[in-house]
Design a protein around this motif. Structure first.
Motif, PDB file in Angstrom:
ATOM      1  N   ALA A  80       0.875  -1.317  -0.050  1.00 48.76           N
ATOM      2  CA  ALA A  80      -0.100  -0.028  -0.095  1.00 48.76           C
ATOM      3  C   ALA A  80       0.906   1.208  -0.050  1.00 48.76           C
ATOM      4  CB  ALA A  80      -1.004  -0.100   1.253  1.00 48.76           C
ATOM      5  N   LYS A  81       1.801   1.376   0.559  1.00 45.92           N
ATOM      6  CA  LYS A  81       2.826   2.577   0.764  1.00 45.92           C
ATOM      7  C   LYS A  81       3.383   2.697  -0.459  1.00 45.92           C
ATOM      8  CE  LYS A  81       6.983   4.338   3.205  1.00 45.92           C
ATOM      9  NZ  LYS A  81       7.543   4.604   2.225  1.00 45.92           N
ATOM     10  N   LYS A  84       1.344   4.023  -3.327  1.00 42.36           N
ATOM     11  CA  LYS A  84       0.800   5.257  -2.972  1.00 42.36           C
ATOM     12  C   LYS A  84       2.098   6.219  -3.374  1.00 42.36           C
ATOM     13  CE  LYS A  84      -0.498   8.927   0.536  1.00 42.36           C
ATOM     14  NZ  LYS A  84      -0.876   9.063   1.973  1.00 42.36           N
ATOM     15  N   ASP A  85       3.241   5.904  -2.752  1.00 39.90           N
ATOM     16  CA  ASP A  85       4.701   6.539  -3.718  1.00 39.90           C
ATOM     17  C   ASP A  85       4.649   6.663  -5.119  1.00 39.90           C
ATOM     18  OD1 ASP A  85       5.344   6.911  -1.064  1.00 39.90           O
ATOM     19  OD2 ASP A  85       6.544   5.406  -0.981  1.00 39.90           O
ATOM     20  N   GLU A  87       1.693   6.763  -7.228  1.00 43.86           N
ATOM     21  CA  GLU A  87       1.047   7.851  -7.420  1.00 43.86           C
ATOM     22  C   GLU A  87       1.457   9.006  -7.183  1.00 43.86           C
ATOM     23  OE1 GLU A  87      -3.538   8.820  -6.409  1.00 43.86           O
ATOM     24  OE2 GLU A  87      -2.716   7.134  -5.574  1.00 43.86           O
ATOM     25  N   VAL A  88       2.344   9.408  -6.135  1.00 43.10           N
ATOM     26  CA  VAL A  88       2.699  10.616  -6.030  1.00 43.10           C
ATOM     27  C   VAL A  88       3.782  11.169  -7.375  1.00 43.10           C
ATOM     28  CG1 VAL A  88       4.103  12.171  -4.396  1.00 43.10           C
ATOM     29  CG2 VAL A  88       2.242  10.819  -3.493  1.00 43.10           C
ATOM     30  N   GLN A 327      -6.923  -3.248  -0.597  1.00 45.16           N
ATOM     31  CA  GLN A 327      -6.189  -2.462   0.624  1.00 45.16           C
ATOM     32  C   GLN A 327      -4.664  -3.087   0.525  1.00 45.16           C
ATOM     33  OE1 GLN A 327      -7.362  -4.204   4.442  1.00 45.16           O
ATOM     34  NE2 GLN A 327      -8.464  -5.913   3.551  1.00 45.16           N
ATOM     35  N   GLY A 329      -2.508  -2.958  -1.809  1.00 42.41           N
ATOM     36  CA  GLY A 329      -1.799  -2.209  -2.558  1.00 42.41           C
ATOM     37  C   GLY A 329      -1.928  -2.572  -4.211  1.00 42.41           C
TER      38      GLY A 329
END
Length: 446
Positions: A80-81, A84-85, A87-88, A327, A329
């Motif tokens: 998940a982390k 998100k990285d 996506e940023v 959830q 990732g």
């Protein structure tokens, strides 16, 4: 034949949905189920008997990463982390060193440093291998684990050990920073527009159009053409590569993606409208130009819309699809290959430039004006009939210390050439000369 199977091992339960199977499929599935039982058995033995306690999620994540990274260097599991990285990252701002990397033979390999980032300013180059992070070897780490270690709190330091062809291993100390990516930069080089694209993020096409419009206004009717600099561009979003290619094409295929099933082949075509009005183009590439940048170079080269100058590109011609896993990732899976409009696969081959030019540092030879040969310096030379040409005056002697130290560099430090400055950037200087030559043979605008 209908088969429904549930495999249970301790707290691990795998449910395989019902399906219609042919005899051949049934035999293959039976073997698959045995292998899944093997996985469950190994999983339980590790949980129960490993020398130290291990967490279930860490074991599963390691197993997923092992499965995916064994396929190719670009498939991986993202927790998940990490998801998100990523996506940023594609939105144009993230924290870290500013470096695009891949994995090769267990080492972290630099694809490209991003302009104006800690990695770029430290002189890291495409093809460098990162062998240690803060003294710890990277072998044994997955790519995502290595990237996680390179990221960290802003203003904290990390030491990278670099192995580069032709030099002994050396250490580079970098300070982590918030990386704000300005994917498009431009400036006028006389009557030529220079546009550098450093990455393909969500705003690249919009930014490119703005820069081209501004260059048209700044240079005016004397605009002779454009240099599109894709060197050290590691790629990015496919839709942006297609849009940028489309900006310079009136029609025709931009790129196709071909996957395992022929019916899944996709072709992307250009729409009418060239934002430059058909002005000459030169595209710069090197071994740091990968993926999306190779799509652009290949499309413009195949359509003979631009001359490609530089050195052969990186050769990443595969398509990765990001598949959400709720959830847990997502996973990045290689699902297709890119093909240029003429049907060339980029994979492991890259784009061969039309004009091969190795990078060099431009160093003018300072011959005094009075020592340069010309017709005017010959004895009894005829004078110019209109009297406008005059013998150049001998220049005053330069101060003794003029230019001293300009070219001094630390012998141990790798040379860093400032891309985009024709006074240092030999490839750009050649591209500008090429555009000037092409514009001379362009019919005047009505």
């Amino acid at each position: 034949m209908i088969r429904k199977t549930m495999i249970a091992a301790g707290s691990t339960t795998l449910l395989l949905a019902s399906t219609f199977l042919t005899p051949a499929m049934a035999a293959e599935s039976k073997e698959t189920y045995r292998l899944m039982e093997l996985f469950a058995t190994v999983f339980e033995k590790v949980r129960a008997e490993y020398v130290e306690p291990v967490k279930d999620d860490e074991l599963i994540e390691a197993a997923l990463n092992g499965m995916l990274t064994s396929l190719d260097p670009h498939s991986s599991y993202l927790n998940a982390k990490s998801a998100k990285d990523m996506e940023v990252n594609t939105k144009g701002e993230f924290g870290g060193l500013g470096i695009e990397v891949t994995m090769e033979n267990g080492w972290v390999k630099v694809v490209s440093p991003i302009d104006d980032t800690p990695a770029f300013r430290a002189g890291l180059q495409p093809g460098d291998f990162i062998t240690h992070l803060d003294g710890e070897p990277v072998q044994g780490l997955t790519l995502s684990e290595a990237v996680d270690r390179m990221r960290g709190m802003v203003n904290t330091d990390i030491k990278l050990t670099i192995r580069r062809n032709g030099t002994a291993p050396f250490d580079v100390k970098l300070t982590r920073a918030v990386i704000k990516i300005q994917t498009v930069r431009s400036h006028a080089e006389g009557k030529i527009g220079y546009v550098r694209i450093t990455q393909f993020s969500a705003t690249t096409d919009t930014d490119l159009r703005k820069h081209v419009d501004q260059l048209k206004k700044d240079i005016g009717k004397e605009l002779g053409g454009f240099v599109i600099d894709l060197r050290n561009n590691p790629g990015g979003l496919l839709d942006q590569a297609i849009a940028v290619s489309d900006d310079f094409l009136e029609k025709g295929e931009v790129v196709s993606t071909r996957s395992r099933k022929s019916e899944d082949t996709q072709r992307y075509n250009a729409r009418p409208g060239d934002i430059t009005g058909g002005l000459p183009l030169v595209v710069l590439v090197n071994d740091g130009s990968a993926s999306a940048s190779e799509i652009v170079a290949g499309a413009l080269q195949d359509h003979r819309r631009a001359l490609v100058l530089g050195t052969r590109s990186f050769g990443k011609g595969s398509v990765q699809t990001l598949m959400p896993l709720g959830q847990y990732g997502s996973m990045r899976l290689t699902t297709a290959r890119y093909y240029t409009p003429s049907g060339r696969s980029i994979q492991a081959v890259g784009i061969e430039p039309d004009i091969k030019v190795l990078q060099s540092k431009v160093e003018p030879i300072n011959v005094p004006e009075r020592e340069r040969r010309s017709e005017a310096s010959l004895r009894n030379a005829l004078t110019n009939p209109d009297g406008s040409a005059k013998q150049p005056a001998s220049p005053a002697a330069a101060p003794a210390d003029e230019h001293k130290g300009d070219d001094k560099t630390d012998a141990a430090a790798p040379p860093v050439i400032k891309l985009g400055d024709p006074a240092q950037d030999y490839q750009l200087a050649r591209a500008l000369d090429l555009i000037r030559g092409l514009s001379l043979y362009r019919p005047p605008a009505n």
